[in-house]
Every structure is written in structure tokens, then in C-alpha cells.
Design a protein around this motif. Structure first.
Motif, short mmCIF file in Angstrom:
data_model
loop_
_atom_site.label_atom_id
_atom_site.label_comp_id
_atom_site.label_asym_id
_atom_site.label_seq_id
_atom_site.Cartn_x
_atom_site.Cartn_y
_atom_site.Cartn_z
N GLY A 1 -3.62 -130.65 32.35
CA GLY A 1 -4.22 -130.77 33.67
C GLY A 1 -4.73 -129.47 34.24
N PHE A 2 -4.95 -128.48 33.37
CA PHE A 2 -5.46 -127.18 33.83
C PHE A 2 -6.89 -126.97 33.30
CE2 PHE A 2 -0.78 -126.23 33.24
CZ PHE A 2 -0.46 -126.41 34.58
N ASP A 3 -7.70 -126.29 34.08
CA ASP A 3 -9.08 -126.02 33.69
C ASP A 3 -9.17 -124.65 33.01
OD1 ASP A 3 -10.00 -128.42 34.80
OD2 ASP A 3 -10.20 -127.49 36.79
N SER A 4 -9.67 -124.64 31.78
CA SER A 4 -9.89 -123.36 31.09
C SER A 4 -11.36 -122.96 31.25
CB SER A 4 -9.55 -123.49 29.61
OG SER A 4 -10.41 -124.42 28.97
N GLU A 5 -11.62 -121.68 31.08
CA GLU A 5 -12.97 -121.14 31.21
C GLU A 5 -13.28 -120.21 30.04
OE1 GLU A 5 -13.67 -119.27 34.99
OE2 GLU A 5 -12.12 -120.50 35.97
N ASP A 6 -14.54 -120.22 29.61
CA ASP A 6 -15.00 -119.24 28.63
C ASP A 6 -15.51 -118.01 29.37
OD1 ASP A 6 -14.53 -120.83 26.36
OD2 ASP A 6 -16.44 -121.87 26.62
N LEU A 7 -14.99 -116.85 29.02
CA LEU A 7 -15.51 -115.60 29.58
C LEU A 7 -16.55 -115.03 28.64
CD1 LEU A 7 -12.22 -113.87 30.86
CD2 LEU A 7 -13.93 -115.12 32.21
N PRO A 8 -17.57 -114.37 29.14
CA PRO A 8 -18.55 -113.74 28.25
C PRO A 8 -17.88 -112.60 27.48
CG PRO A 8 -18.92 -113.06 30.52
CD PRO A 8 -17.89 -114.14 30.57
N PRO A 9 -18.38 -112.29 26.29
CA PRO A 9 -17.79 -111.19 25.53
C PRO A 9 -17.77 -109.90 26.35
CG PRO A 9 -19.32 -112.41 24.16
CD PRO A 9 -19.50 -112.92 25.55
N PHE A 10 -16.69 -109.14 26.24
CA PHE A 10 -16.59 -107.87 26.96
C PHE A 10 -15.82 -106.87 26.12
CE2 PHE A 10 -12.99 -110.50 28.21
CZ PHE A 10 -11.90 -109.64 28.11
N SER A 11 -16.02 -105.59 26.43
CA SER A 11 -15.37 -104.50 25.71
C SER A 11 -14.67 -103.60 26.70
CB SER A 11 -16.40 -103.71 24.90
OG SER A 11 -17.25 -102.98 25.77
N LEU A 12 -14.03 -102.55 26.19
CA LEU A 12 -13.38 -101.59 27.07
C LEU A 12 -14.39 -100.85 27.94
CD1 LEU A 12 -10.74 -100.06 24.64
CD2 LEU A 12 -10.29 -101.55 26.61
N SER A 13 -15.64 -100.78 27.48
CA SER A 13 -16.66 -100.09 28.26
C SER A 13 -17.33 -101.00 29.30
CB SER A 13 -17.75 -99.53 27.34
OG SER A 13 -18.43 -100.57 26.65
N THR A 14 -17.02 -102.28 29.29
CA THR A 14 -17.60 -103.21 30.27
C THR A 14 -17.14 -102.80 31.67
OG1 THR A 14 -17.61 -105.03 28.68
CG2 THR A 14 -17.73 -105.61 31.02
N SER A 15 -18.09 -102.72 32.58
CA SER A 15 -17.77 -102.26 33.94
C SER A 15 -17.68 -103.39 34.96
CB SER A 15 -18.81 -101.24 34.41
OG SER A 15 -20.11 -101.82 34.41
N ASP A 16 -18.17 -104.57 34.61
CA ASP A 16 -18.17 -105.66 35.59
C ASP A 16 -18.13 -106.99 34.86
OD1 ASP A 16 -18.25 -106.88 38.11
OD2 ASP A 16 -20.44 -107.06 38.05
#
Length: 562
Positions: free
Chosen positions: A449-464
Motif C-alpha cells: 500500500g505504499f507508492d514507490s518512485e523512480d528517481l533520475p540517475p544521480f552522482s556525488l557531483s549532482t547538485s540538485d
């Protein structure tokens, strides 16, 4: 050598400013009245650095060095003409230069005649200086420079020569102290780039408090008990209420631009851009964008001067009224057609709720007293303020009847957070078991009963990562992602909003083509940062130890702000 002084001249300025800020905080934040010169140094009070007394002649030389450096790097304005530069800050800069010069001498750093002469010629032939003198020659004759620039400030050609030698010496000192930063190898840079840019594909399930608020029954008994248990939390601190007149910089832009003049404004903008390039405005996309922002800065700076002038005139009119009365501010404001604002009482910690007040505003308000009810002009980053004390309110705890709605919301939120965290914690064990049996993260969440989400790929250098929508901070997501193996889920991570569980689907291969393209600049940037960091750390340690032996600085730092 000359390439070094021209290319890296900003390094020294940034490093010294950083060291000054730290030492300024370390010594205290006193701001004595401006006297137009160094900072209240008198004969016999020059202190010592590295165990040797500072002479009057050394201080005067370092003072002139700093003045020339500031003039060269701040649109040909002397530091004592900058309303934001206090005598204490100037003396800190002067003594830092003295300290660095002595250290360079101790290390045997020496500037030969050829390098000094080349550096002087480079400065006198700089495009921005030629434009300032409005001449088409390839270089400004030293005689003209001495007569028009140095002599009005009581300086000579010898001062200019010493300044040039000092600057080249300090650039060599930066390289010497921070030399280990240049040893950062291409192999280390490659590993660092891959570490910083290797992306993760992830999915997340948030357990947000807002999803649980409707499950919390709010009864009078529960609210009353919550108020009793957390009564201290609702205590109101000491507060003040003031009335003030604001002289906002935006009201002076037109007058400022007119006073500067179109030709002079273009010259200042072009000079600052020529001196600093795109570095003048971090984040600017194009030269035109950078120049537009520089233009705004120049106009804003002049507008602040105009606002300060009007604020001073108004304050003098208020303070000269007899008899002295708190109603004088409103009376003079009415005569001059100015608006008086009266925010609700506020605390020293948070300031007014009606607007984001600068720290100077709040401090000035809490320094007022019935026998000293006026303050101003108080400078903020975008305005000057003249204020009067209306009332002082002591600390108190409001009754439940006064704040019942707030207490009810707080009770509901606290219980909602507890429910969200309970569900998240309990779900972890179920999730891990089903992942081991081949179920997908999304299906396991959906079944529960919980909604999951896909996050866009990110790295340690991602700022936002806008997809987070303030439900948690990016650093916490990064910590969970890069601390969890691919194909596994993180532990439940608590947040102010409840918490989350992050599933790391896979680790993506780094973009080798992008790495190859960016590596030269990346390596150079790392080496610069390492050099500056090493030098900055050394300066802070040295200044904290050596500059505490300067009586005048210690004396000024012990003074209270008026």
C-alpha cells in the motif's frame, strides 16, 4: 613570473579575505567607528609577529601595499572610501600582509630586479588602467602614475615598487606553502572524477507525515496533555517592538545611474569585467550576462550610498527634535512624506516575521532602551533603517486558550511523524525478505500500500534533484545511495518529514568520453583548490597565533559595537 601575478592575483585576495573572516570571528565582531585611515594604530602599539616587533615603518609600508592592492582590484577605489570596509578589517588585512611578508623572507623567497620590473610594467600597461587614464599609449609613464594616483594618497614611486615586490613575493609564497596541491596526479584525478560522476539508478518510497495526519484523533484531553508536557517549548523569549523608516536601495537606482553617468558606468563595468572576466560573476552564462550583473552591482553600490545619505539626513532630523520623544520619528516621517512601519513584537533569535530583517536590524532593535530609544541609520544588505523603540516584552508562556490551535497542530504532527516512522521501520524487514525471493521493489511497495518512485540517475557531483520536493535533503539521499550495494535496499532513514527507504537498482558506468574531455580542466581545478586549501589552512593557523600579539587589534576587538 608576470603570468603568475596576473593569472592568480585573485587567489591571494580570496585567501586573505577568508583568513580575515575567520580571525575576525575569532577576535570578536567589534566594528569601531570609521576614521578614514588604517585602524587606530598609534606609536608604540604595533605589536610583534614571529617574535619580532613591528616597526612604524613596516606598518606604514604594509598599509600602503594593502591600499594599492585594494585600489588595483576594486575598480580603482581606495579601501577607506569603501563604506563596507571598517578600520578593524583594514588593519587585519595590513597585518596579514606583514605576517606573510615576514614568512616569505624567512623561507628565502626573493624577487629579482628583472621580475619586479616586468611585474611593474605589466601593471602599468594593463588595459583597465589605460582606460582609466583615458590614454591610447601602451603603458602609463611611472611619473604620471605617481603624480595622479600615489601623491594624493601620500605615496611615492618607492611605495609602488615595494608593492609590486610584495605582491610577486606573496604569489610565490602561496605556491610554496601550497605546493603539495600541485602533486595531485592525473591518476588520482581520474579516480576522483569517476567517484564523483558515477551515477546510481534508484527507486524510493517516502513515508511522509502528511499521509498520516488524518489518522490522528485530536481530542481536548490529548491536546491538554501535550501542552502540559511541552509547556516549556511554547515559552516566548524576550521580545521588542519597534517602528522604523526604511531607505530601500531599489528606490535609488534611477538617481544612482544618473549620478554615475552613462559613460562612467560603461567604463566601470568594462574595467571590472576586463580585470576579472567571467570569474567576476560566478554562474553567468555569457559575457553579456556577466556585464549586465556587474552593471547592476555598480548601480546598486552607488544607490546604497544615496540611500545612506538620505537616511543620515532623516536620522539627524529625528534626533535633533526637542523634547526627545518616541513620537518624533513618526512626526518627521510625516513631514518628509515617508512611511513608518511597525512589525509585530519579535525575538532576537528570529527577528520580525513580516520581512527577512538583516542581523544588524535585529541587533540594533535589542540594543534600544527607554532612555536610548533611537537607532540608525542601521545598514542592511539592501537598505538603511532608522528605528525607535515602542515596547519591550519579557519572556512568558502563553495559556493553552491563547495558542490552542497551534498546540493541536503540533500534537497532530508529532503523532503523524511517529506513525510514519513506525510503518517505515516495520516495512524494512518485509522488503528485504521479498527482494531475496525475486520480487521487485515497486511490486513489494504496491502490495504493502505504499507508492514507490523512480528517481533520475544521480552522482556525488549532482547538485540538485527537484524530484525530492523538500521531503528530504539531497545529501541524505546520496549517503543512502552510495552506502548501499546495487540490488539492495537501504535501512529506513528518518527525516523531519517522516523518512524513506531507497532501493539501488544499479550502478551506471561512468562516461569515459566526458571524462577525457573534462579531465584537463578538472585536474587543473583540483590542483588550484588543493593549493588554496593548503595555503588557507596554514594562514588561519598562523594568523590565529601570531596576530593575537597585536595590541591594537585585540583592543579594537574587545570594544562593543555602538
Amino acid at each position: 613570473m608576470i603570468g603568475t601575478i596576473r593569472k592568480h592575483s585573485k587567489w591571494l585576495w580570496v585567501v586573505i579575505i577568508v583568513a580575515t573572516v575567520i580571525s575576525f570571528i575569532w577576535w570578536g565582531a567589534a566594528v569601531p567607528s570609521r576614521n578614514g585611515g588604517g585602524g587606530g594604530i598609534s606609536a608604540g602599539e604595533y605589536g610583534s609577529i614571529y617574535g619580532e616587533k613591528v616597526t612604524q615603518q613596516e606598518y606604514a609600508g604594509a598599509r600602503n601595499d594593502f591600499y594599492l592592492y585594494y585600489w588595483m582590484h576594486n575598480g580603482f577605489q581606495w579601501p577607506n572610501q569603501d563604506p563596507n570596509m571598517t578600520p578593524l578589517q583594514m588593519d587585519q588585512q595590513i597585518y596579514l600582509r606583514l605576517m606573510l611578508t615576514r614568512k616569505a623572507k624567512a623561507l628565502g623567497i626573493y624577487v629579482d630586479e628583472t621580475s619586479a620590473e616586468a611585474a611593474a610594467n605589466s601593471l602599468l600597461s594593463s588595459p583597465e588602467l589605460l582606460r582609466a587614464f583615458r590614454i591610447k599609449a601602451q603603458s602609463i609613464p611611472i611619473g604620471d602614475f605617481v603624480k595622479s594616483v600615489l601623491e594624493p594618497e601620500g605615496m611615492t614611486a618607492d611605495d609602488f615598487e615595494r608593492y609590486v615586490r610584495s605582491d610577486v613575493t606573496l604569489q610565490q609564497l602561496i605556491q610554496t606553502i601550497g605546493i603539495a596541491g600541485q602533486l595531485f596526479t592525473p591518476q588520482e584525478a581520474t579516480a576522483a572524477w569517476r567517484r564523483d560522476h558515477q551515477e546510481r539508478e534508484t527507486q524510493v518510497v517516502f513515508f511522509s507525515t502528511t499521509n498520516y495526519l488524518s489518522r490522528v484523533p485530536v481530542t481536548p484531553g490529548a491536546v491538554g496533555e501535550f501542552y502540559t508536557n511541552y509547556m516549556a517549548y511554547y515559552r516566548l523569549p524576550d521580545r521588542v517592538q519597534v517602528s522604523y523608516v526604511e531607505f530601500n536601495v531599489t528606490n535609488y537606482f534611477t538617481a544612482a545611474e544618473k549620478k554615475i553617468g552613462a559613460t562612467n558606468l560603461d567604463y566601470q563595468v568594462n574595467s571590472l569585467f576586463a580585470e576579472n572576466g567571467m570569474d567576476a560573476v560566478p554562474g553567468a552564462k555569457t559575457p553579456d550576462d556577466a556585464k549586465a550583473q556587474i552593471r547592476d552591482y555598480v548601480i546598486r553600490k552607488q544607490a546604497m550610498t544615496e540611500a545612506n545619505s538620505d537616511a543620515n539626513d532623516f536620522a539627524n532630523a529625528v534626533f535633533s527634535q526637542t523634547p526627545v520623544s518616541t513620537t518624533n520619528l513618526a512626526l518627521v516621517a510625516q513631514q518628509k512624506g515617508l512611511t513608518v512601519k511597525t512589525p509585530a513584537p519579535f525575538s532576537e533569535q528570529y527577528g520580525p516575521s513580516e520581512f527577512i530583517a538583516p542581523e544588524t536590524f535585529t541587533k540594533a532593535a535589542f540594543a534600544l532602551a527607554p532612555d536610548n530609544p533611537f537607532a540608525g541609520p542601521v545598514q542592511g544588505p539592501y537598505a538603511y533603517y532608522v528605528m525607535v523603540l515602542n515596547q519591550q516584552l519579557p519572556s512568558e508562556i502563553p495559556s493553552l486558550a491563547q495558542i490552542r490551535d497551534q498546540v493541536a497542530r503540533d500534537y497532530q504532527t508529532q503523532v503523524g511523524i511517529a506513525l510514519a516512522r513506525r510503518d517505515g521501520t516495520n516495512f524494512v524487514s518485509t522488503l528485504n525478505l521479498k527482494l531475496l525471493t525475486g520480487h521487485t521493489f515497486a511490486s513489494i511497495c504496491a502490495d504493502a500500500g505504499f507508492d514507490s518512485e523512480d528517481l533520475p540517475p544521480f552522482s556525488l557531483s549532482t547538485s540538485d534533484l527537484p524530484e525530492l520536493r523538500n521531503r528530504t535533503g539531497l545529501p541524505q539521499i546520496k549517503q543512502a545511495a552510495f552506502g548501499t550495494p546495487a540490488g539492495r535496499a537501504s535501512d529506513f532513514e528518518s527525516t523531519d518529514d517522516g523518512g524513506f527507504i531507497l532501493y539501488v537498482e544499479k550502478q551506471l558506468a561512468p562516461d569515459e568520453a566526458a571524462m577525457k574531455s573534462e579531465m584537463p580542466d578538472y585536474l587543473a581545478q583540483i590542483r588550484r583548490e588543493e593549493t588554496i586549501e593548503l595555503f588557507d589552512s596554514w594562514v588561519n593557523v598562523e594568523a590565529s597565533r601570531e596576530l593575537m600579539n597585536i595590541p591594537a587589534l585585540a583592543k579594537m576587538a574587545s570594544q562593543k559595537t555602538p
